[in-house]
Scaffold this active site. Structure first.
Site, mmCIF file in Angstrom:
data_model
loop_
_atom_site.group_PDB
_atom_site.id
_atom_site.type_symbol
_atom_site.label_atom_id
_atom_site.label_comp_id
_atom_site.label_asym_id
_atom_site.label_seq_id
_atom_site.Cartn_x
_atom_site.Cartn_y
_atom_site.Cartn_z
ATOM 1 C CE1 TYR A 99 -4.003 -1.065 -3.816
ATOM 2 C CE2 TYR A 99 -2.718 -3.054 -4.174
ATOM 3 C CZ TYR A 99 -3.675 -2.157 -4.592
ATOM 4 O OH TYR A 99 -4.309 -2.346 -5.789
ATOM 5 C CG ASP B 128 2.324 5.058 -2.448
ATOM 6 O OD1 ASP B 128 2.875 5.354 -1.375
ATOM 7 O OD2 ASP B 128 1.111 4.799 -2.528
ATOM 8 C CG ASP C 148 2.585 9.564 -7.278
ATOM 9 O OD1 ASP C 148 1.406 9.465 -6.891
ATOM 10 O OD2 ASP C 148 3.316 8.579 -7.487
ATOM 11 C CG ASP D 81 5.878 6.673 -9.654
ATOM 12 O OD1 ASP D 81 4.797 7.291 -9.548
ATOM 13 O OD2 ASP D 81 6.050 5.521 -9.209
ATOM 14 C CE LYS D 82 2.185 3.682 -10.860
ATOM 15 N NZ LYS D 82 2.812 4.087 -9.601
#
Length: 164
Positions: A19, A10, A8, A133-134
């Protein structure tokens, strides 16, 4: 067939400031460039899979994403490494830009971006994994039939080394 790592963007490769689309706002996470270099040295393909709903929301364009990814490649070239391909999803069901405001099969946790790479490259799925990270990142990996690991913070190279 080569093993691959999907990152991933960001929150994993760079600090997530919300953003990010301009090079001046991009800041590498500690150990991110070194993690990419390490994986390339181990003969892994390295990919980025990133949700970029800012396009659907009208905050920036697909050209902005491509320019940022080109900047990342320039930065990586300085240390003799690269990302093999970038995949991004510009869609979001709550967007405001026609053509991008929709459900799709590429927005994580859907596996579309990973599946696209699996179709574009000769990848050994058994040795391939994703770092995100999610929970939606890890779910996308599971949905594509590869392992997924949740990265929270700290040196990314150390985190990746711990996976071997």
């Amino acid at each position: 067939m080569k093993p691959a790592v999907f990152f991933d963007r960001d929150g994993v490769l760079n600090i997530d400031k919300g953003y990010i689309f301009q090079p001046k706002d991009f800041e590498w996470n500690e150990g991110a460039r070194e993690a990419i270099a390490l994986l390339s040295q181990k003969d892994y393909l390295v990919f980025v899979v990133t949700n970029q709903s800012g396009v659907a929301r009208g905050f920036y364009s697909e050209d902005d994403i491509k320019n940022l990814h080109a900047f990342m490649q320039e930065e990586l070239a300085k240390i003799g490494t690269q990302i093999d391909a970038f995949y991004y999803c510009p869609h979001h069901p709550d967007g405001s830009v026609p053509g991008y405001t929709r459900e799709c099969d590429c927005r994580k946790p859907a596996p579309g971006m990973i599946e696209a790479a699996l179709g574009d490259f000769a990848i050994d799925k058994e040795k391939t994994f994703l770092v995100g990270d999610k929970p939606t990142d890890v779910k996308a990996a599971e949905n594509a039939g590869i392992k997924g690991y949740l990265y929270k913070q700290g040196n990314l190279k150390n985190f990746v080394e711990g996976l071997f």
